[in-house]
Design a protein around this motif. Structure first.
Motif, PDB file in Angstrom:
ATOM      1  N   ASP A  61      37.934 -11.628   8.644  1.00 12.37           N
ATOM      2  CA  ASP A  61      38.332 -12.944   8.147  1.00 12.37           C
ATOM      3  C   ASP A  61      39.829 -12.974   7.874  1.00 12.37           C
ATOM      4  O   ASP A  61      40.518 -13.935   8.230  1.00 12.37           O
ATOM      5  N   LEU A  62      40.341 -11.918   7.261  1.00  5.14           N
ATOM      6  CA  LEU A  62      41.773 -11.829   6.982  1.00  5.14           C
ATOM      7  C   LEU A  62      42.583 -11.817   8.278  1.00  5.14           C
ATOM      8  O   LEU A  62      43.603 -12.505   8.393  1.00  5.14           O
ATOM      9  N   HIS A  64      41.655 -13.091  11.150  1.00  4.51           N
ATOM     10  CA  HIS A  64      41.588 -14.436  11.722  1.00  4.51           C
ATOM     11  C   HIS A  64      42.599 -15.367  11.041  1.00  4.51           C
ATOM     12  O   HIS A  64      43.279 -16.150  11.713  1.00  4.51           O
ATOM     13  N   LYS A  65      42.701 -15.261   9.713  1.00  2.00           N
ATOM     14  CA  LYS A  65      43.667 -16.097   8.984  1.00  2.00           C
ATOM     15  C   LYS A  65      45.094 -15.742   9.391  1.00  2.00           C
ATOM     16  O   LYS A  65      45.922 -16.621   9.609  1.00  2.00           O
ATOM     17  N   GLU A  66      45.395 -14.444   9.472  1.00  2.00           N
ATOM     18  CA  GLU A  66      46.733 -14.012   9.876  1.00  2.00           C
ATOM     19  C   GLU A  66      47.045 -14.474  11.299  1.00  2.00           C
ATOM     20  O   GLU A  66      48.159 -14.915  11.586  1.00  2.00           O
ATOM     21  N   ASN A  67      46.064 -14.360  12.183  1.00  2.30           N
ATOM     22  CA  ASN A  67      46.263 -14.816  13.563  1.00  2.30           C
ATOM     23  C   ASN A  67      46.531 -16.311  13.610  1.00  2.30           C
ATOM     24  O   ASN A  67      47.375 -16.764  14.390  1.00  2.30           O
ATOM     25  N   ALA A  68      45.819 -17.088  12.787  1.00  2.00           N
ATOM     26  CA  ALA A  68      46.042 -18.532  12.755  1.00  2.00           C
ATOM     27  C   ALA A  68      47.452 -18.839  12.267  1.00  2.00           C
ATOM     28  O   ALA A  68      48.135 -19.705  12.826  1.00  2.00           O
ATOM     29  N   GLU A  69      47.914 -18.107  11.236  1.00  3.43           N
ATOM     30  CA  GLU A  69      49.265 -18.304  10.731  1.00  3.43           C
ATOM     31  C   GLU A  69      50.296 -17.911  11.790  1.00  3.43           C
ATOM     32  O   GLU A  69      51.282 -18.617  12.005  1.00  3.43           O
TER      33      GLU A  69
END
Length: 130
Positions: A61-62, A64-69
């Motif tokens: 999940d982390l 995925h969030k970093e990739n989105a950012e």
């Protein structure tokens, strides 16, 4: 092994039977304890695997969030690069909306003309004041 039992009398056979039942009870008790221990060990391993799974899901999940950012940052940089490379975009100074201009980029052409008499006189008067 059940061989050579013909020489035993009833009391000896009864005693042998009691010994066999006690031995069988001990074997079953030991087997049951081994199964209980193995079940506990497998439950502990299952619990550990569940914890690791939860930790990995949090990491995923982390990530995925970093990739989105990162994707947002990359898209913003690409937009900036595209905007800086596109000459049709003008820098806005707040007056563009009131007074639109249509400046176009052009190559300067060398102009060869003789300075006018007035420009020469102005040039001399500027040199004299300095």
């Amino acid at each position: 092994m059940g061989e050579e039992l013909s020489a035993l009398d009833i009391d000896q056979l009864k005693h042998l039977e009691d010994q066999l039942e006690t031995g069988l009870k001990n074997v079953r008790t030991r087997k049951d304890q081994m199964f209980i221990d193995e079940i506990k060990e497998l439950q502990q391993k299952g619990s550990l695997v569940q914890q690791q799974k939860e930790e990995l899901l949090k990491k995923i999940d982390l990530i995925h969030k970093e990739n989105a950012e990162l994707k947002k940052v990359v898209e913003a940089r690409r937009a900036e690069e595209k905007e800086s490379l596109n000459p049709s975009h003008a820098i806005s100074n707040g007056y563009d909306k009131l007074y639109p201009n249509s400046l176009q980029q052009s190559q300067s052409q060398p102009q060869h003309r003789a300075p006018s008499d007035e420009a020469i006189i102005l040039g001399y008067s500027l040199k004299l004041k300095i």
